[in-house]
Design a protein around this motif. Structure first.
Motif, PDB file in Angstrom:
ATOM      1  N   GLY A 262      27.216  23.642  31.819  1.00 38.82           N
ATOM      2  CA  GLY A 262      26.028  24.084  32.427  1.00 38.82           C
ATOM      3  C   GLY A 262      24.708  23.239  32.628  1.00 38.82           C
TER       4      GLY A 262
ATOM      5  N   VAL B 163      20.585  25.165  35.043  1.00 36.18           N
ATOM      6  CA  VAL B 163      21.409  25.561  34.443  1.00 36.18           C
ATOM      7  C   VAL B 163      22.657  25.651  35.417  1.00 36.18           C
TER       8      VAL B 163
ATOM      9  N   ASP C 232      25.951  26.582  35.810  1.00 35.55           N
ATOM     10  CA  ASP C 232      26.842  28.032  36.113  1.00 35.55           C
ATOM     11  C   ASP C 232      26.054  29.098  36.567  1.00 35.55           C
ATOM     12  N   GLN C 233      24.696  28.988  36.767  1.00 35.86           N
ATOM     13  CA  GLN C 233      23.967  30.325  37.171  1.00 35.86           C
ATOM     14  C   GLN C 233      23.365  30.018  38.592  1.00 35.86           C
ATOM     15  N   SER C 234      23.889  29.030  39.130  1.00 35.90           N
ATOM     16  CA  SER C 234      23.308  28.362  40.696  1.00 35.90           C
ATOM     17  C   SER C 234      24.155  28.906  41.766  1.00 35.90           C
TER      18      SER C 234
ATOM     19  N   GLN D 134      20.198  30.099  44.964  1.00 33.02           N
ATOM     20  CA  GLN D 134      19.516  30.855  43.559  1.00 33.02           C
ATOM     21  C   GLN D 134      19.812  29.713  42.581  1.00 33.02           C
TER      22      GLN D 134
ATOM     23  N   VAL E  25      18.764  28.335  38.627  1.00 29.63           N
ATOM     24  CA  VAL E  25      17.968  28.650  37.399  1.00 29.63           C
ATOM     25  C   VAL E  25      17.813  27.346  36.813  1.00 29.63           C
TER      26      VAL E  25
ATOM     27  N   THR F 229      15.922  26.182  32.830  1.00 26.32           N
ATOM     28  CA  THR F 229      15.406  26.677  31.365  1.00 26.32           C
ATOM     29  C   THR F 229      14.626  25.411  30.743  1.00 26.32           C
TER      30      THR F 229
ATOM     31  N   THR G 171      12.768  30.892  31.332  1.00 24.51           N
ATOM     32  CA  THR G 171      13.728  31.058  32.472  1.00 24.51           C
ATOM     33  C   THR G 171      12.869  30.974  33.716  1.00 24.51           C
TER      34      THR G 171
ATOM     35  N   ARG H  20      13.824  30.850  37.953  1.00 26.32           N
ATOM     36  CA  ARG H  20      14.416  31.100  38.878  1.00 26.32           C
ATOM     37  C   ARG H  20      14.099  30.719  40.141  1.00 26.32           C
TER      38      ARG H  20
END
Length: 146
Positions: free
Chosen positions: A40, A67, A69-71, A83, A85, A87, A138, A140
């Motif tokens: 990540g 991060v 794995d959240q994109s 999108q 992310v 942190t 976090t 976004r």
């Protein structure tokens, strides 16, 4: 003689299993092309000045880490959808101030707090309140066609 014992004898390594394991682990880490990888977190983002994933010209504020794995990034005929992310242990006010100063220098026009427009796209920067000071914030980043 086992393979490990043979290697230890051949290279003159001590006969202590814990010490031998530690030496082998150090050698393996040193030989890895980009060092230790953390899921990540992209090595380039951790090591140097980074950009928000999918938004190649929007810098990631110092103190934030992408991060991966959240994109999500989609390129479609009507425009791109991004999108991303990130942190970090940073203050929300510092993030707002950083992007309020940085985004206009990159051609983004302010459209309200945390919202910008440029070349038929809109950018929203949303912050998730960590609850207590010093907790991980976090951030976004969302890009959509207008």
């Amino acid at each position: 003689m086992s393979t490990t014992a043979a290697l230890m004898y051949q290279f003159g390594m001590p006969h202590h299993p814990v010490l031998t394991s530690a030496v082998l682990a150090i050698l393996l880490l040193a030989a890895a092309p980009s060092g230790l990888r953390i899921p990540g977190i992209f090595p380039a983002q951790a090591a140097e000045s980074a950009f928000v994933e999918g938004i190649d010209d929007l810098p990631l504020m110092p103190g934030l880490v992408g991060v991966g794995d959240q994109s999500v990034v989609f390129d479609k005929p009507g425009g791109r959808i991004v999108q991303a992310v990130a942190t970090g242990r940073v203050r929300a006010a510092a993030v707002r101030s950083f992007y309020a100063d940085t985004a206009p220098q990159l051609g983004w026009k302010s459209a309200g707090e945390g919202r910008y427009t440029r070349d038929g796209e809109s950018l929203r920067i949303e912050l998730t309140d960590p609850g207590a000071p010093g907790d991980v914030l976090t951030v976004r980043f969302i890009v959509n066609p207008q």
